[in-house]
Design a protein around this motif. Structure first.
Motif, PDB file in Angstrom:
ATOM      1  N   ALA A  23      -1.596 -15.124  -3.276  1.00 18.03           N
ATOM      2  CA  ALA A  23      -2.399 -14.726  -4.433  1.00 18.03           C
ATOM      3  C   ALA A  23      -3.390 -15.824  -4.812  1.00 18.03           C
ATOM      4  N   VAL A  24      -2.902 -17.057  -4.897  1.00 20.18           N
ATOM      5  CA  VAL A  24      -3.767 -18.182  -5.269  1.00 20.18           C
ATOM      6  C   VAL A  24      -4.844 -18.394  -4.198  1.00 20.18           C
ATOM      7  N   GLY A  25      -4.438 -18.315  -2.942  1.00 19.85           N
ATOM      8  CA  GLY A  25      -5.398 -18.475  -1.835  1.00 19.85           C
ATOM      9  C   GLY A  25      -6.463 -17.389  -1.841  1.00 19.85           C
ATOM     10  N   ASN A  26      -6.035 -16.131  -2.045  1.00 21.82           N
ATOM     11  CA  ASN A  26      -6.977 -15.002  -2.091  1.00 21.82           C
ATOM     12  C   ASN A  26      -7.984 -15.177  -3.217  1.00 21.82           C
ATOM     13  N   LEU A  27      -7.496 -15.559  -4.398  1.00 21.50           N
ATOM     14  CA  LEU A  27      -8.389 -15.729  -5.547  1.00 21.50           C
ATOM     15  C   LEU A  27      -9.356 -16.888  -5.309  1.00 21.50           C
ATOM     16  N   HIS A  28      -8.843 -17.981  -4.778  1.00 16.95           N
ATOM     17  CA  HIS A  28      -9.678 -19.154  -4.505  1.00 16.95           C
ATOM     18  C   HIS A  28     -10.806 -18.794  -3.533  1.00 16.95           C
ATOM     19  N   THR A  29     -10.466 -18.088  -2.465  1.00 19.13           N
ATOM     20  CA  THR A  29     -11.461 -17.659  -1.471  1.00 19.13           C
ATOM     21  C   THR A  29     -12.508 -16.749  -2.111  1.00 19.13           C
ATOM     22  N   LEU A  30     -12.033 -15.813  -2.940  1.00 15.85           N
ATOM     23  CA  LEU A  30     -12.945 -14.889  -3.614  1.00 15.85           C
ATOM     24  C   LEU A  30     -13.900 -15.641  -4.555  1.00 15.85           C
ATOM     25  N   LEU A  31     -13.367 -16.600  -5.313  1.00 15.78           N
ATOM     26  CA  LEU A  31     -14.205 -17.391  -6.224  1.00 15.78           C
ATOM     27  C   LEU A  31     -15.256 -18.176  -5.448  1.00 15.78           C
ATOM     28  N   GLU A  32     -14.864 -18.709  -4.296  1.00 15.09           N
ATOM     29  CA  GLU A  32     -15.808 -19.462  -3.454  1.00 15.09           C
ATOM     30  C   GLU A  32     -16.892 -18.535  -2.898  1.00 15.09           C
ATOM     31  N   GLU A  33     -16.466 -17.372  -2.380  1.00 12.20           N
ATOM     32  CA  GLU A  33     -17.423 -16.417  -1.795  1.00 12.20           C
ATOM     33  C   GLU A  33     -18.452 -15.951  -2.814  1.00 12.20           C
ATOM     34  N   LYS A  34     -18.025 -15.821  -4.069  1.00  8.16           N
ATOM     35  CA  LYS A  34     -18.910 -15.315  -5.137  1.00  8.16           C
ATOM     36  C   LYS A  34     -19.637 -16.469  -5.863  1.00  8.16           C
ATOM     37  N   ASN A  35     -19.508 -17.689  -5.327  1.00  4.83           N
ATOM     38  CA  ASN A  35     -20.131 -18.892  -5.911  1.00  4.83           C
ATOM     39  C   ASN A  35     -19.765 -19.086  -7.376  1.00  4.83           C
TER      40      ASN A  35
END
Length: 187
Positions: free
Chosen positions: A169-181
C-alpha cells in the motif's frame, strides 16, 4: 523511479482469537492477581504480557483480542503465551486458540513533502478538509487500506491484514505520488 524509499514502521498489530469454549474470568483473576477486571465497567479482562509487550482482552465467551504487538508473528506468539499461562495456572482450556490478524497500523515517511491540495484533486477516493483534519484521507482498494497522508510526507496506514499489504500500500501510494509529481524534494 522513485527518488526516495519509504521508511515503514509497524506500530500495532491487532489479532482476534477464540478457544471455542467459555472461560471463567473470576477464576482467572483469583489465579493471576495482575490482570485487570472490572465487570461493572467492561465485560472483558485485560491480561498484559511483558514480552512480547501486549495487552490481551479475554471475554467469558472464550474470545480474545490482542493489541500492542509490533508484528504478525509477535501477535500470534502473544496469544499463544497467554493461553499457555492460563493452562499452566490451572484454567481448563481444551482447545488451541484460533488466531486471526484483524488490523495492522503502520507509520511511514516518504522522504519528501507532499502537495496535499493537489493530491486531493488527483488521487481517487481521497478526502482533504484541512479545517477538520490536517491530513488527506486516501482509501486504497488494493490492498484494501486507509492511508492518512500529511504534508510532511509522513503517513499512517491502517486496515491491512498482513505486513506485506502495508508495504504494498505504501509503495503503491508513493509511486502514484511520484508519477503525478505530487512529491516535493528539497535538496
Amino acid at each position: 523511479m522513485p527518488q526516495t524509499k519509504p521508511i515503514v514502521s509497524i506500530e500495532n498489530v491487532v489479532a482476534s482469537a477464540t478457544v471455542n469454549q467459555t472461560v471463567n474470568l473470576n477464576l482467572i483473576t483469583q489465579i493471576f492477581p495482575d490482570v485487570e477486571y472490572h465487570p461493572d465497567q467492561f465485560p472483558g479482562l485485560v491480561f498484559r504480557l511483558r514480552s512480547p509487550k501486549t495487552a490481551t482482552l479475554i471475554f467469558s465467551s472464550g474470545k480474545m483480542v490482542c493489541t500492542g504487538a509490533k508484528s504478525e508473528k509477535m501477535a500470534i506468539q502473544a496469544v499463544k503465551n497467554v493461553v499457555l499461562k492460563l493452562k499452566k495456572g490451572g484454567i481448563p482450556l481444551e482447545h488451541e486458540p484460533q488466531i486471526e490478524i484483524q488490523n495492522i497500523v503502520a507509520s511511514a515517511s516518504l522522504g519528501g513533502k507532499i502537495h496535499l491540495e493537489l493530491a486531493a484533486r488527483v488521487l481517487p477516493r481521497s478526502m482533504y478538509e484541512p479545517e477538520q483534519f490536517p491530513g488527506l484521507i486516501h482509501r486504497m482498494l488494493d490492498p484494501k487500506t486507509v492511508i492518512l497522508l500529511f504534508a510532511s510526507g509522513k503517513l499512517v496506514c491502517t486496515g491491512a491484514k498482513k505486513e506485506s499489504e502495508v508495504y504494498r500500500a505504501v509503495g503503491n501510494l508513493h509511486t502514484l505520488l511520484e508519477e503525478k509529481n505530487l512529491m516535493i524534494y528539497e535538496g
